[in-house]
Design a protein around this motif. Structure first.
Motif, PDB file in Angstrom:
ATOM      1  N   VAL A  30       0.813  -1.219   0.000  1.00 32.24           N
ATOM      2  CA  VAL A  30       0.000   0.000   0.000  1.00 32.24           C
ATOM      3  C   VAL A  30       0.844   1.267   0.000  1.00 32.24           C
ATOM      4  O   VAL A  30       0.319   2.364  -0.147  1.00 32.24           O
ATOM      5  CB  VAL A  30      -0.965   0.026   1.200  1.00 32.24           C
ATOM      6  N   THR A  31       2.138   1.152   0.188  1.00 34.56           N
ATOM      7  CA  THR A  31       3.010   2.325   0.077  1.00 34.56           C
ATOM      8  C   THR A  31       4.177   2.001  -0.846  1.00 34.56           C
ATOM      9  O   THR A  31       4.787   0.945  -0.729  1.00 34.56           O
ATOM     10  CB  THR A  31       3.577   2.771   1.436  1.00 34.56           C
ATOM     11  N   THR A  32       4.462   2.890  -1.748  1.00 32.20           N
ATOM     12  CA  THR A  32       5.591   2.688  -2.648  1.00 32.20           C
ATOM     13  C   THR A  32       6.536   3.882  -2.670  1.00 32.20           C
ATOM     14  O   THR A  32       7.725   3.734  -2.889  1.00 32.20           O
ATOM     15  CB  THR A  32       5.090   2.432  -4.077  1.00 32.20           C
ATOM     16  N   GLY A  33       5.994   5.097  -2.449  1.00 31.08           N
ATOM     17  CA  GLY A  33       6.841   6.290  -2.461  1.00 31.08           C
ATOM     18  C   GLY A  33       6.186   7.437  -3.206  1.00 31.08           C
ATOM     19  O   GLY A  33       4.971   7.479  -3.378  1.00 31.08           O
ATOM     20  N   SER A  93      11.558   9.531  -9.012  1.00 29.31           N
ATOM     21  CA  SER A  93      10.800   8.772  -8.025  1.00 29.31           C
ATOM     22  C   SER A  93      11.645   8.567  -6.785  1.00 29.31           C
ATOM     23  O   SER A  93      12.871   8.440  -6.864  1.00 29.31           O
ATOM     24  CB  SER A  93      10.359   7.409  -8.595  1.00 29.31           C
ATOM     25  N   ALA A  94      10.999   8.563  -5.638  1.00 32.79           N
ATOM     26  CA  ALA A  94      11.666   8.334  -4.352  1.00 32.79           C
ATOM     27  C   ALA A  94      10.899   7.255  -3.619  1.00 32.79           C
ATOM     28  O   ALA A  94       9.748   7.460  -3.216  1.00 32.79           O
ATOM     29  CB  ALA A  94      11.709   9.620  -3.534  1.00 32.79           C
ATOM     30  N   ARG A  95      11.501   6.106  -3.481  1.00 30.27           N
ATOM     31  CA  ARG A  95      10.846   5.002  -2.782  1.00 30.27           C
ATOM     32  C   ARG A  95      10.757   5.284  -1.292  1.00 30.27           C
ATOM     33  O   ARG A  95      11.574   6.020  -0.729  1.00 30.27           O
ATOM     34  CB  ARG A  95      11.600   3.695  -3.009  1.00 30.27           C
ATOM     35  N   ILE A 151       1.959  14.368  -9.898  1.00 32.45           N
ATOM     36  CA  ILE A 151       2.684  13.915  -8.714  1.00 32.45           C
ATOM     37  C   ILE A 151       1.889  12.769  -8.109  1.00 32.45           C
ATOM     38  O   ILE A 151       0.705  12.923  -7.792  1.00 32.45           O
ATOM     39  CB  ILE A 151       2.870  15.048  -7.694  1.00 32.45           C
ATOM     40  N   ARG A 152       2.527  11.634  -7.965  1.00 28.02           N
ATOM     41  CA  ARG A 152       1.851  10.453  -7.423  1.00 28.02           C
ATOM     42  C   ARG A 152       2.444  10.070  -6.070  1.00 28.02           C
ATOM     43  O   ARG A 152       3.663  10.076  -5.902  1.00 28.02           O
ATOM     44  CB  ARG A 152       1.977   9.266  -8.379  1.00 28.02           C
ATOM     45  N   ILE A 153       1.571   9.761  -5.146  1.00 27.24           N
ATOM     46  CA  ILE A 153       1.973   9.242  -3.846  1.00 27.24           C
ATOM     47  C   ILE A 153       1.377   7.857  -3.718  1.00 27.24           C
ATOM     48  O   ILE A 153       0.151   7.679  -3.816  1.00 27.24           O
ATOM     49  CB  ILE A 153       1.505  10.146  -2.693  1.00 27.24           C
ATOM     50  N   ASP A 154       2.252   6.877  -3.521  1.00 30.17           N
ATOM     51  CA  ASP A 154       1.831   5.464  -3.477  1.00 30.17           C
ATOM     52  C   ASP A 154       1.061   5.076  -4.734  1.00 30.17           C
ATOM     53  O   ASP A 154       0.060   4.346  -4.689  1.00 30.17           O
ATOM     54  CB  ASP A 154       0.999   5.181  -2.225  1.00 30.17           C
ATOM     55  N   GLY A 155       1.521   5.607  -5.873  1.00 31.87           N
ATOM     56  CA  GLY A 155       0.952   5.234  -7.142  1.00 31.87           C
ATOM     57  C   GLY A 155      -0.312   5.954  -7.541  1.00 31.87           C
ATOM     58  O   GLY A 155      -0.854   5.722  -8.632  1.00 31.87           O
ATOM     59  N   LYS A 156      -0.792   6.860  -6.697  1.00 28.79           N
ATOM     60  CA  LYS A 156      -2.042   7.562  -6.988  1.00 28.79           C
ATOM     61  C   LYS A 156      -1.785   9.060  -7.128  1.00 28.79           C
ATOM     62  O   LYS A 156      -1.020   9.649  -6.350  1.00 28.79           O
ATOM     63  CB  LYS A 156      -3.065   7.331  -5.871  1.00 28.79           C
TER      64      LYS A 156
END
Length: 211
Positions: A139-142, A168-170, A203-208
């Motif tokens: 549920v979290t990727t960066g 991207s920043a993991r 800008i995506r946070i955790d793919g969203k």
């Protein structure tokens, strides 16, 4: 055999330095009733809290770096082995491997009503695990910037502060942003909590998309 557990008062002051001894390198701990469960390299140690003594040491076959512990309301003990990538379960005297594949150095555990939360230092993410099936999802990727443009006055003809920024920043990664004064370093960071909105890109946070 020189590892031990200290005991503190609720205010944080030391009550007993060597409250329970006879362990090697105790790490994760979890309490259920009068029992304290502790991971100790390759064994699960069960301690009588009232007596302050070890009741049992349960060998964990193949384990080399047992880590965190979390205990469910029904007394199920979950614990991680970071080196082998395995999650274990212990209940009513029975020990078995719960999840054996797909994990990279599993560590922190937290039990909720129908799921277990897991953080892993290898994959640097947060996974949600279904208690019943053992199936999990990340549920979290960066954070990811995709072709982002930004200028403070979109109506003006000023040059953009940020132009076609992609990176991207993991989760858990350390990123260095360098450049001269006025290059847009602070502006880039300010876009993440939406102090400003980019004129172009995503800008995506955790793919969203964070918008």
């Amino acid at each position: 055999g020189s590892g031990y557990i200290a005991r503190l008062d609720p205010d944080g002051s030391l009550q007993t330095l060597e409250w329970v001894t006879g362990m090697n390198a105790p790490k994760g701990m979890g309490v259920f009733g009068n029992r304290l469960y502790v991971t100790d390299i390759d064994q699960l140690v069960i301690i009588d809290v009232e007596q302050g003594s070890i009741v049992e040491k349960i060998p964990v076959e193949g384990a080399t770096f047992l880590n965190d512990v979390a205990v469910d309301n029904d007394g199920t003990v979950y614990f991680s082995d970071s080196d082998t990538g395995i999650l274990w379960k212990y209940k009513d005297g029975e020990l078995h491997q719960w999840i054996t594949e797909g994990l990279e150095r599993p560590n922190g555990l937290f039990v909720e009503e129908s799921r277990v939360l897991l953080t892993s230092s290898g994959s640097q993410d947060l996974k949600v695990i279904d208690k019943t099936s053992g199936e999990f999802e990340t549920v979290t990727t960066g954070i990811e910037f995709c072709h982002v443009d930004f200028q403070y006055d979109a109506e003006s003809h000023n040059l953009p502060v940020l132009k076609d920024i992609s990176f991207s920043a993991r989760m858990g990664a350390v990123i260095g942003i360098v450049g001269p004064s006025g290059a847009g370093k602070s502006t880039l960071i300010d876009l993440i909590p939406r102090f400003y909105e980019p004129q172009r890109g995503t800008i995506r946070i955790d793919g969203k998309d964070y918008r």
